[in-house]
Design a protein around this motif. Structure first.
Motif, PDB file in Angstrom:
ATOM      1  N   GLY A   1       0.906  -1.219   0.023  1.00 25.66           N
ATOM      2  CA  GLY A   1      -0.050   0.082  -0.148  1.00 25.66           C
ATOM      3  C   GLY A   1       0.796   1.226  -0.142  1.00 25.66           C
ATOM      4  N   LEU A   2       0.327   2.248   0.076  1.00 28.70           N
ATOM      5  CA  LEU A   2       0.859   3.656   0.011  1.00 28.70           C
ATOM      6  C   LEU A   2       1.183   4.169   1.361  1.00 28.70           C
ATOM      7  N   TYR A   3       2.110   4.704   1.909  1.00 25.96           N
ATOM      8  CA  TYR A   3       2.518   5.109   2.995  1.00 25.96           C
ATOM      9  C   TYR A   3       2.880   6.583   3.144  1.00 25.96           C
ATOM     10  N   GLU A   4       2.364   7.618   3.887  1.00 29.79           N
ATOM     11  CA  GLU A   4       2.959   8.884   3.838  1.00 29.79           C
ATOM     12  C   GLU A   4       3.932   8.901   5.087  1.00 29.79           C
ATOM     13  N   THR A   5       4.948   9.474   4.635  1.00 32.21           N
ATOM     14  CA  THR A   5       6.161   9.429   5.624  1.00 32.21           C
ATOM     15  C   THR A   5       6.771  11.016   5.621  1.00 32.21           C
TER      16      THR A   5
ATOM     17  N   GLY B   1       5.852   8.197  12.675  1.00 34.46           N
ATOM     18  CA  GLY B   1       5.638   9.117  11.736  1.00 34.46           C
ATOM     19  C   GLY B   1       5.224   8.378  10.455  1.00 34.46           C
ATOM     20  N   ILE B   2       4.817   7.124  10.291  1.00 28.06           N
ATOM     21  CA  ILE B   2       4.625   6.348   8.977  1.00 28.06           C
ATOM     22  C   ILE B   2       2.890   6.331   9.184  1.00 28.06           C
ATOM     23  N   HIS B   3       2.266   6.710   8.263  1.00 26.45           N
ATOM     24  CA  HIS B   3       0.965   6.710   8.117  1.00 26.45           C
ATOM     25  C   HIS B   3       0.132   5.884   6.906  1.00 26.45           C
ATOM     26  N   TYR B   4      -0.316   4.941   7.111  1.00 23.52           N
ATOM     27  CA  TYR B   4      -0.832   4.283   5.900  1.00 23.52           C
ATOM     28  C   TYR B   4      -1.937   4.998   5.422  1.00 23.52           C
ATOM     29  N   VAL B   5      -1.736   5.175   4.066  1.00 25.75           N
ATOM     30  CA  VAL B   5      -2.669   6.148   3.382  1.00 25.75           C
ATOM     31  C   VAL B   5      -3.766   5.509   2.500  1.00 25.75           C
TER      32      VAL B   5
ATOM     33  N   PRO C   1       8.448  18.623   1.521  1.00 26.00           N
ATOM     34  CA  PRO C   1       7.173  18.063   1.700  1.00 26.00           C
ATOM     35  C   PRO C   1       7.335  16.243   2.160  1.00 26.00           C
ATOM     36  N   SER C   2       6.349  15.900   2.712  1.00 25.45           N
ATOM     37  CA  SER C   2       6.201  14.564   3.099  1.00 25.45           C
ATOM     38  C   SER C   2       6.109  13.675   1.975  1.00 25.45           C
ATOM     39  N   PHE C   3       6.461  12.431   2.112  1.00 29.76           N
ATOM     40  CA  PHE C   3       6.689  11.638   0.898  1.00 29.76           C
ATOM     41  C   PHE C   3       5.546  10.496   0.999  1.00 29.76           C
ATOM     42  N   LEU C   4       5.232   9.997  -0.236  1.00 34.26           N
ATOM     43  CA  LEU C   4       4.474   8.803  -0.279  1.00 34.26           C
ATOM     44  C   LEU C   4       5.509   7.700  -0.649  1.00 34.26           C
TER      45      LEU C   4
END
Length: 181
Positions: free
Chosen positions: A47-51, A165-169, A60-63
């Protein structure tokens, strides 16, 4: 439609990240470009994670996500294909760990150990980076690659605090014409 990669293949894991422009679209295009290569078959994707950025933090934050692929390419030609994708998608290398349209890192390829000017396998910092380990843990199998699986699990336990700091998108959906299984 292209035939799939022949039975004499290697399995590789690639980390992808983007923090400029339409990040999800850029990742989709990178995966599509890799999958269009006649010697590469995309097998699985996380999946995609915003970090949050690491190293240079004023950006900016990463995907982030990870792919598993099959290929008949050796590591260096696979790396060159990855760099070609980065270049076609506008990657500029002016600040180490700085903002980028896309970043592709070869993490692991079968059980190969390689140390050249261009490439180190396994990736030397993969076990220190939650933004790599979390999506990698989602797709690596203990049955298929027990050594890699257990290394990922142990590393995740060591850096558990960083995972905050890692959020599943969301789950990642490939375009209709991909070879993704």
């Amino acid at each position: 439609m292209k035939s799939s990669v022949p039975s004499e293949y290697s399995e590789a894991y690639i980390a992808l990240g983007a923090n400029l422009g339409d990040r999800e679209q850029t990742l989709t295009e990178a995966i599509q470009m890799l999958g269009d290569h006649s010697d590469i078959e995309i097998v699985r994707c996380s999946g995609l994670y915003e970090t949050a950025p690491v190293g240079y933090i004023d950006q900016p934050s990463f995907l982030n996500m990870v792919l598993m692929l099959r290929t008949t390419l050796e590591p260096e030609p696979l790396l060159m294909s990855m760099l070609d994708v980065e270049n076609k998608l506008g990657r500029v290398r002016d600040i180490r760990w700085g903002p980028r349209t896309v970043d592709l890192d070869l993490l692991w390829m079968d059980h190969q150990q390689l140390h050249t000017e261009r490439l180190e396998l396994p990736h030397p910092r993969m076990n220190e980076r939650a933004f790599v380990l979390v999506p990698l843990a989602e797709i690596v199998s203990s049955d298929q690659h027990p050594e890699l699986f257990y290394s990922v699990q142990q590393s995740l336990q060591l850096i558990e605090a960083e995972q905050q700091g890692i959020h599943y998108v969301k789950a990642f959906t490939m375009p209709f014409n991909s070879k993704l299984k």
